[in-house]
Design a protein around this motif. Structure first.
Motif, PDB file in Angstrom:
ATOM      1  N   ALA A  79       0.796  -0.979   0.089  1.00 55.68           N
ATOM      2  CA  ALA A  79      -0.001  -0.024   0.032  1.00 55.68           C
ATOM      3  C   ALA A  79       0.737   1.311   0.089  1.00 55.68           C
ATOM      4  CB  ALA A  79      -0.699   0.030   1.172  1.00 55.68           C
ATOM      5  N   HIS A  80       1.917   1.328   0.700  1.00 59.54           N
ATOM      6  CA  HIS A  80       2.755   2.543   0.676  1.00 59.54           C
ATOM      7  C   HIS A  80       3.726   2.827  -0.440  1.00 59.54           C
ATOM      8  CE1 HIS A  80       5.679  -0.590   2.238  1.00 59.54           C
ATOM      9  NE2 HIS A  80       6.490   0.231   1.523  1.00 59.54           N
ATOM     10  N   GLU A  81       3.584   1.912  -1.328  1.00 61.88           N
ATOM     11  CA  GLU A  81       4.234   1.885  -2.692  1.00 61.88           C
ATOM     12  C   GLU A  81       3.678   2.432  -3.725  1.00 61.88           C
ATOM     13  OE1 GLU A  81       7.406  -1.856  -2.095  1.00 61.88           O
ATOM     14  OE2 GLU A  81       5.473  -2.190  -2.999  1.00 61.88           O
ATOM     15  N   VAL A  82       2.343   2.569  -3.701  1.00 59.82           N
ATOM     16  CA  VAL A  82       1.172   3.249  -4.684  1.00 59.82           C
ATOM     17  C   VAL A  82       0.863   4.674  -4.120  1.00 59.82           C
ATOM     18  CG1 VAL A  82      -0.685   2.769  -6.093  1.00 59.82           C
ATOM     19  CG2 VAL A  82       0.733   0.831  -5.191  1.00 59.82           C
ATOM     20  N   GLY A  83       1.163   5.569  -5.012  1.00 61.59           N
ATOM     21  CA  GLY A  83       0.769   6.948  -4.808  1.00 61.59           C
ATOM     22  C   GLY A  83      -0.035   7.483  -5.954  1.00 61.59           C
ATOM     23  N   LEU A  84      -0.984   8.323  -5.520  1.00 62.46           N
ATOM     24  CA  LEU A  84      -1.811   8.954  -6.448  1.00 62.46           C
ATOM     25  C   LEU A  84      -1.222  10.129  -7.256  1.00 62.46           C
ATOM     26  CD1 LEU A  84      -5.551   8.616  -5.276  1.00 62.46           C
ATOM     27  CD2 LEU A  84      -4.499   7.531  -7.214  1.00 62.46           C
ATOM     28  N   LEU A  85      -1.441  10.330  -8.170  1.00 63.23           N
ATOM     29  CA  LEU A  85      -1.108  11.696  -9.055  1.00 63.23           C
ATOM     30  C   LEU A  85      -2.432  12.078  -9.403  1.00 63.23           C
ATOM     31  CD1 LEU A  85       1.079  13.589 -10.193  1.00 63.23           C
ATOM     32  CD2 LEU A  85       1.050  11.987 -12.077  1.00 63.23           C
ATOM     33  N   ARG A  86      -2.854  13.171  -8.584  1.00 63.81           N
ATOM     34  CA  ARG A  86      -4.057  13.794  -8.735  1.00 63.81           C
ATOM     35  C   ARG A  86      -4.224  14.892  -9.921  1.00 63.81           C
ATOM     36  NH1 ARG A  86      -8.181  11.659  -6.089  1.00 63.81           N
ATOM     37  NH2 ARG A  86      -7.613  10.591  -4.068  1.00 63.81           N
ATOM     38  N   ALA A  87      -3.234  15.628  -9.990  1.00 58.60           N
ATOM     39  CA  ALA A  87      -3.079  16.847 -10.681  1.00 58.60           C
ATOM     40  C   ALA A  87      -1.506  17.145 -10.826  1.00 58.60           C
ATOM     41  CB  ALA A  87      -3.537  18.138 -10.022  1.00 58.60           C
ATOM     42  N   ALA A  88      -1.245  18.025 -11.715  1.00 59.01           N
ATOM     43  CA  ALA A  88       0.254  18.433 -12.019  1.00 59.01           C
ATOM     44  C   ALA A  88       0.275  19.886 -12.459  1.00 59.01           C
ATOM     45  CB  ALA A  88       0.715  17.576 -13.418  1.00 59.01           C
ATOM     46  N   GLU A  89       1.316  20.677 -12.075  1.00 55.49           N
ATOM     47  CA  GLU A  89       1.571  22.009 -12.412  1.00 55.49           C
ATOM     48  C   GLU A  89       2.966  22.312 -13.069  1.00 55.49           C
ATOM     49  OE1 GLU A  89       0.855  24.576  -9.333  1.00 55.49           O
ATOM     50  OE2 GLU A  89      -1.200  24.257  -9.012  1.00 55.49           O
ATOM     51  N   VAL A  90       2.958  23.115 -14.126  1.00 54.33           N
ATOM     52  CA  VAL A  90       3.934  23.312 -14.952  1.00 54.33           C
ATOM     53  C   VAL A  90       4.472  24.843 -14.690  1.00 54.33           C
ATOM     54  CG1 VAL A  90       5.236  23.348 -17.050  1.00 54.33           C
ATOM     55  CG2 VAL A  90       3.441  21.623 -16.757  1.00 54.33           C
ATOM     56  N   HIS A  91       5.653  25.145 -14.163  1.00 49.40           N
ATOM     57  CA  HIS A  91       6.331  26.501 -13.957  1.00 49.40           C
ATOM     58  C   HIS A  91       7.304  26.897 -14.996  1.00 49.40           C
ATOM     59  CE1 HIS A  91       4.195  25.978  -9.722  1.00 49.40           C
ATOM     60  NE2 HIS A  91       4.595  24.715  -9.955  1.00 49.40           N
ATOM     61  N   ASP A  92       7.303  28.028 -15.299  1.00 44.17           N
ATOM     62  CA  ASP A  92       8.126  28.831 -16.143  1.00 44.17           C
ATOM     63  C   ASP A  92       8.896  29.743 -15.598  1.00 44.17           C
ATOM     64  OD1 ASP A  92       9.691  29.154 -18.590  1.00 44.17           O
ATOM     65  OD2 ASP A  92       8.049  30.820 -19.220  1.00 44.17           O
ATOM     66  N   GLY A  93      10.214  29.392 -15.591  1.00 42.67           N
ATOM     67  CA  GLY A  93      11.170  30.556 -14.575  1.00 42.67           C
ATOM     68  C   GLY A  93      10.887  30.068 -13.122  1.00 42.67           C
ATOM     69  N   PRO A  94      11.605  30.945 -12.313  1.00 36.27           N
ATOM     70  CA  PRO A  94      11.661  30.640 -10.872  1.00 36.27           C
ATOM     71  C   PRO A  94      10.094  30.435 -10.326  1.00 36.27           C
ATOM     72  CG  PRO A  94      13.100  32.309 -11.443  1.00 36.27           C
ATOM     73  CD  PRO A  94      12.359  32.166 -12.638  1.00 36.27           C
ATOM     74  N   VAL A  95       9.935  29.285  -9.471  1.00 39.17           N
ATOM     75  CA  VAL A  95       8.625  29.321  -8.956  1.00 39.17           C
ATOM     76  C   VAL A  95       7.987  30.249  -8.377  1.00 39.17           C
ATOM     77  CG1 VAL A  95       7.295  27.903  -7.381  1.00 39.17           C
ATOM     78  CG2 VAL A  95       9.256  26.416  -8.938  1.00 39.17           C
ATOM     79  N   GLY A  96       6.735  30.731  -8.423  1.00 38.60           N
ATOM     80  CA  GLY A  96       6.277  31.950  -8.083  1.00 38.60           C
ATOM     81  C   GLY A  96       6.434  32.996  -8.806  1.00 38.60           C
ATOM     82  N   ARG A  97       7.153  33.095  -9.629  1.00 37.57           N
ATOM     83  CA  ARG A  97       7.416  34.336 -10.596  1.00 37.57           C
ATOM     84  C   ARG A  97       6.164  34.620 -11.361  1.00 37.57           C
ATOM     85  NH1 ARG A  97      12.528  36.531 -11.673  1.00 37.57           N
ATOM     86  NH2 ARG A  97      12.903  35.535  -9.735  1.00 37.57           N
ATOM     87  N   SER A  98       5.642  33.508 -11.951  1.00 37.33           N
ATOM     88  CA  SER A  98       4.525  33.712 -12.929  1.00 37.33           C
ATOM     89  C   SER A  98       3.460  32.691 -12.703  1.00 37.33           C
ATOM     90  CB  SER A  98       5.035  33.562 -14.413  1.00 37.33           C
ATOM     91  OG  SER A  98       5.506  32.508 -14.931  1.00 37.33           O
ATOM     92  N   ARG A  99       2.235  32.793 -13.291  1.00 37.80           N
ATOM     93  CA  ARG A  99       1.401  31.574 -13.176  1.00 37.80           C
ATOM     94  C   ARG A  99       1.460  30.319 -13.785  1.00 37.80           C
ATOM     95  NH1 ARG A  99      -4.512  32.195 -16.229  1.00 37.80           N
ATOM     96  NH2 ARG A  99      -5.347  30.282 -15.616  1.00 37.80           N
ATOM     97  N   ALA A 100       1.195  29.160 -13.047  1.00 31.04           N
ATOM     98  CA  ALA A 100       1.714  27.822 -13.481  1.00 31.04           C
ATOM     99  C   ALA A 100       0.339  27.258 -14.206  1.00 31.04           C
ATOM    100  CB  ALA A 100       1.803  27.095 -12.210  1.00 31.04           C
ATOM    101  N   LEU A 101       0.749  26.425 -15.488  1.00 28.73           N
ATOM    102  CA  LEU A 101      -0.292  25.686 -15.799  1.00 28.73           C
ATOM    103  C   LEU A 101      -0.564  24.399 -15.051  1.00 28.73           C
ATOM    104  CD1 LEU A 101      -1.663  24.833 -18.467  1.00 28.73           C
ATOM    105  CD2 LEU A 101       0.238  23.673 -19.172  1.00 28.73           C
ATOM    106  N   HIS A 102      -1.902  24.458 -14.750  1.00 32.11           N
ATOM    107  CA  HIS A 102      -2.418  23.511 -13.794  1.00 32.11           C
ATOM    108  C   HIS A 102      -3.368  22.383 -14.753  1.00 32.11           C
ATOM    109  CE1 HIS A 102      -4.045  21.561 -10.251  1.00 32.11           C
ATOM    110  NE2 HIS A 102      -5.281  21.685 -10.873  1.00 32.11           N
ATOM    111  N   LEU A 103      -2.658  21.167 -14.677  1.00 31.45           N
ATOM    112  CA  LEU A 103      -3.291  20.145 -15.423  1.00 31.45           C
ATOM    113  C   LEU A 103      -4.274  19.117 -14.378  1.00 31.45           C
ATOM    114  CD1 LEU A 103      -0.232  19.378 -17.784  1.00 31.45           C
ATOM    115  CD2 LEU A 103      -2.541  20.374 -18.198  1.00 31.45           C
TER     116      LEU A 103
END
Length: 425
Positions: free
Chosen positions: A78-102
């Motif tokens: 059970a501890h070896e299986v993690g869920l991937l609910r969403a993903a975010e793509v950041h361009d440049g330093p994190v927080g500098r601009s809006r991320a793409l949310h998938l």
């Protein structure tokens, strides 16, 4: 061409390479009623209980379904299986601009996929293959020669623990090379490969986090190095949030990061991620791998086929490497089982080309698209920076483009159009 019933043959399929792709193929062939012999240099103890190697594998829905059919999914803890609910793509330093949310909304599934440690996939693939009727696993086998003839394929090997042991020979209608992206078997079969050396190193490790990750993955394309944060199940010992950090940097940067004390390394990762997960601590060892992508010139030849990284070795940024390997397992198994049911020679060119075409049609666009992303998002010049912002901006504004990206992440829909396969694929 009718099936080969030569009694001198040892099995239906010889498989060189005991990674999770090769082991999964052996199990899949056994389920289909074909016999397979797999040869692997590592010993049985290493395969039955592989050590953690830092790599966490993102699995699509079709990949999980195949592992369930084989029975290896059910053996994961059970501890070896993690869920991937969403993903975010950041361009440049994190927080500098809006991320793409998938996210998976509208795709027909509740989440993008799963995250499973590579060593757990190796262990469970071994368990299933070793218990499968019709499958023979030769461990500690050093392959000396791989060759094909008009009537059969041949593999010569010797016991790795006894250098003076006599060479043994196995024969089958078909041999499959599944022994890594730097495949020696592929070269002996006379099949070349296009290799892209990115001149970069990937560092992978687990991190303890102060804050919850909410099962969201992040791909951070900074200007000096890229960082991926993958959500993992909480620590079984104390329930602390865990994540996998995947850092891609040039060789000098990578060596400098590896030389840092654990607390300084963790602080560097936390700072690059803008402290989104609070204080971070290194959890276990750091592992480093050279970044080389590989695409074989052909996926099949006379009485031979390529599988897994021996066929396509992917850059990890889109997390599709093992998923392509499992797609190859499904496609090759189906082609061979169909040929056997029709009384055909499973090593015949027309049988293997069916697999090669299907695998190329799936792998080529993903491979080229991944390399294009890498080139665009690792180029620090002004024009590429503008281009990557434009690409992310378009994805944010165009729901169909977001849906196309999500379809690739989930594996639920076919890829974009691909050029026709050249002869022999």
């Amino acid at each position: 061409m009718t099936r080969n019933d030569d009694s001198s043959l040892n099995c239906d399929v010889l498989i060189v390479g005991g990674g999770p792709a090769g082991l999964s193929l052996a199990a899949s062939l056994g389920q289909a009623g074909l016999s397979a012999t797999l040869l692997e240099l590592q010993g049985q103890e290493q395969l039955a209980d592989p050590a953690p190697d830092g790599r966490e594998i993102a699995l699509t829905h079709p990949s999980a379904a195949l592992l369930q059919r084989l029975g290896s999914w059910q053996l994961l803890q059970a501890h070896e299986v993690g869920l991937l609910r969403a993903a975010e793509v950041h361009d440049g330093p994190v927080g500098r601009s809006r991320a793409l949310h998938l996210h998976s909304g509208g795709s027909g599934v509740e989440h993008l996929g799963w995250i499973v440690p590579n060593h757990a996939l190796r262990r469970t693939a071994w368990q299933v293959a070793s218990d499968m009727p019709g499958v023979r696993l030769l461990t500690g086998a050093r392959v000396q020669r791989v060759a094909t003839h008009a009537s059969h394929a041949e593999v010569e090997y010797r016991d790795a623990a006894q250098p003076d042991a006599p060479v043994q020979t196995l024969r089958a209608p078909l041999v499959v090379a599944a022994d890594s992206r730097f495949s020696a078997a592929r070269r002996q079969l006379g099949i070349g490969a296009a290799m892209t050396d990115f001149g970069r190193t990937v560092i992978v490790c687990r991190m303890r986090c102060e804050l919850a990750h909410d099962q969201v993955a992040h791909e951070c394309f900074d200007y000096d190095r890229t960082l991926a944060i993958l959500p993992l199940p909480d620590d079984v010992a104390d329930g602390a949030p865990l994540c996998s950090a995947v850092i891609t940097a040039d060789s000098a940067q990578a060596q400098a990061l590896l030389a840092l004390a654990p607390e300084d390394f963790a602080a560097s990762v936390a700072a690059q991620f803008d402290h989104r997960l609070g204080h971070m601590q290194l959890h276990g060892q750091r592992h480093a791998y050279p970044l080389v992508a590989v695409y074989a010139h052909r996926f099949s030849g006379p009485r031979c086929a390529l599988l897994g990284d021996a066929a396509v070795g992917m850059h990890p940024v889109t997390a599709h490497g093992f998923n392509l390997g499992l797609a190859g397992v499904a496609s090759l198994s189906a082609a061979l089982a169909d040929a056997r049911a029709r009384g055909l020679d499973i090593g015949a060119p027309e049988v293997l080309q069916r697999y090669a075409r299907a695998q190329h049609l799936q792998a080529w666009p993903i491979f080229q698209g991944t390399n294009a992303i890498v080139r665009l998002y690792t180029d620090t010049r002004a024009l590429p920076r503008l281009a990557r912002r434009a690409v992310l901006g378009a994805a944010m504004r165009l729901p169909p483009l977001q849906a196309a990206i999500v379809s690739q992440l989930t594996g639920r829909r076919p890829a974009w159009p691909v050029r026709p396969a050249p002869g022999g694929r």
